[in-house]
Design an enzyme around this catalytic site. Structure first.
Site, mmCIF file in Angstrom:
data_model
loop_
_atom_site.group_PDB
_atom_site.id
_atom_site.type_symbol
_atom_site.label_atom_id
_atom_site.label_comp_id
_atom_site.label_asym_id
_atom_site.label_seq_id
_atom_site.Cartn_x
_atom_site.Cartn_y
_atom_site.Cartn_z
ATOM 1 N N GLU A 61 1.765 -16.187 -29.258
ATOM 2 C CA GLU A 61 2.135 -17.110 -28.184
ATOM 3 C C GLU A 61 3.611 -16.948 -27.807
ATOM 4 O O GLU A 61 4.489 -16.967 -28.668
ATOM 5 C CB GLU A 61 1.871 -18.551 -28.636
ATOM 6 C CG GLU A 61 2.134 -19.597 -27.564
ATOM 7 C CD GLU A 61 1.849 -21.018 -28.051
ATOM 8 O OE1 GLU A 61 1.741 -21.914 -27.198
ATOM 9 O OE2 GLU A 61 1.732 -21.239 -29.274
ATOM 10 N N LYS B 246 -2.132 -21.910 -20.275
ATOM 11 C CA LYS B 246 -2.546 -22.894 -21.283
ATOM 12 C C LYS B 246 -2.848 -24.238 -20.625
ATOM 13 O O LYS B 246 -2.006 -24.798 -19.921
ATOM 14 C CB LYS B 246 -1.430 -23.035 -22.314
ATOM 15 C CG LYS B 246 -1.714 -23.949 -23.482
ATOM 16 C CD LYS B 246 -0.538 -23.871 -24.458
ATOM 17 C CE LYS B 246 -0.720 -24.740 -25.681
ATOM 18 N NZ LYS B 246 0.429 -24.602 -26.601
ATOM 19 N N CYS C 53 -3.241 -21.466 -28.405
ATOM 20 C CA CYS C 53 -2.772 -22.405 -29.430
ATOM 21 C C CYS C 53 -3.511 -23.746 -29.380
ATOM 22 O O CYS C 53 -4.669 -23.832 -29.752
ATOM 23 C CB CYS C 53 -1.266 -22.568 -29.328
ATOM 24 S SG CYS C 53 -0.513 -23.272 -30.823
#
Length: 288
Positions: free
Chosen positions: A53, A126, A163
């Protein structure tokens, strides 16, 4: 013929952090530290490589320093173009997670997907943004607005989850419905409750949706934030939810594994995940 794919995951600690150089120097040091392992992946014949990430910076979200806004860049942009050269050189798909600047004030936690010929295929932003317990991500990122795209690469249909997304089964299911064969989850997560969930949630996504996953976490402690220990443990998991390759907890590492995508057909033929779905029974839940 079997559809064998060789994939790689890179987990990495910081070579330089805040206070030890400018933001651009810190970013360049991180890229330079990655390059030998990217080259090694190419030499080993890795076909799909995923980085961690926001791979080229510290995980700066434990603080709330606006200076890190300047580390964001266009996607496609300089870093994706740089990685595209390695993709083309080694005929290797590369998933490149970076801090994206779309416009002033429009900043995203993004992963670009570059095909094996260096072509930029698109990006995932994300969707689920935490703001708790040192993860002050809403200070830095807008929620994603591109849905859950799946990219047809040279070797497989690839999806990305990032994540904190992994705590939510909904997007993981959409990626499966959109045709993903491999879902990559680049992460930055520290020891504690997260470490237990790390080996629970993503195998559950893989098993529930009948696809492979590659899950990446960085390693080491990052000053000056000292949020905790990033515990690595990057791994691959198959459509039955079985982890079949795993990296260490504390070392910079390239994890490489081969797997047969035909296993997806076998698993989905046994457990008819998509045929037996009952979306009409979920309507009330969605209305809530």
């Amino acid at each position: 013929m079997p559809r064998i794919v060789k994939s790689g995951l890179i987990q990495m600690s910081l070579p330089m952090t805040e206070g030890q150089g400018s933001i651009e120097e810190i970013k360049e040091a991180m890229v330079q530290k990655h390059i030998p392992l990217i080259e090694e992946a190419g030499r080993q014949g890795v076909q799909i490589l995923c980085l961690q990430e926001i791979f080229n910076t510290p995980y700066f979200c434990p603080g709330q320093d606006k200076a890190w806004y300047t580390s964001a860049e266009a996607v496609p942009g300089p870093t994706t173009e740089r990685m595209a050269e390695y993709a083309k050189k080694y005929n290797m798909v590369i998933i490149v997670p970076v801090y994206e600047r779309e416009a002033a004030g429009f900043l995203y936690n993004t992963a670009a997907v570059i095909d094996a010929d260096g072509t930029y295929l698109g990006k995932y932003r994300k969707n689920h943004i935490p703001h708790t317990s040192g993860f002050w991500e809403k200070f830095f990122f807008k929620p994603g607005n591109l849905g859950y795209p799946v990219f047809q690469t040279k070797y497989a249909k690839v999806g990305v989850y990032i994540c904190y997304d992994r705590h939510f089964p909904d997007g993981a299911r959409v990626l499966g419905l959109n045709g993903a064969e491999i879902v990559y989850n680049p992460s930055a997560t520290v020891a504690g409750l997260s470490q237990y969930l790390w080996k629970l949630e993503q195998p559950a996504h893989a098993a529930a949706n009948g696809y492979f996953m590659g899950c990446i976490n960085r390693v080491g402690e990052e000053k000056p934030w000292n949020l905790g220990r990033f515990y690595g443990s990057s791994y691959f998991v198959d459509p039955r939810g079985q982890i079949f390759a795993q990296a260490s907890e504390d070392k910079d590492e390239l994890l490489v594994a081969e797997f047969d995508l035909d296993m997806i057909e076998e698993v989905r033929s046994t457990w008819q995940f998509f045929r037996d779905r009952r979306p009409e029974t979920y309507e009330k839940l969605v209305e809530l």
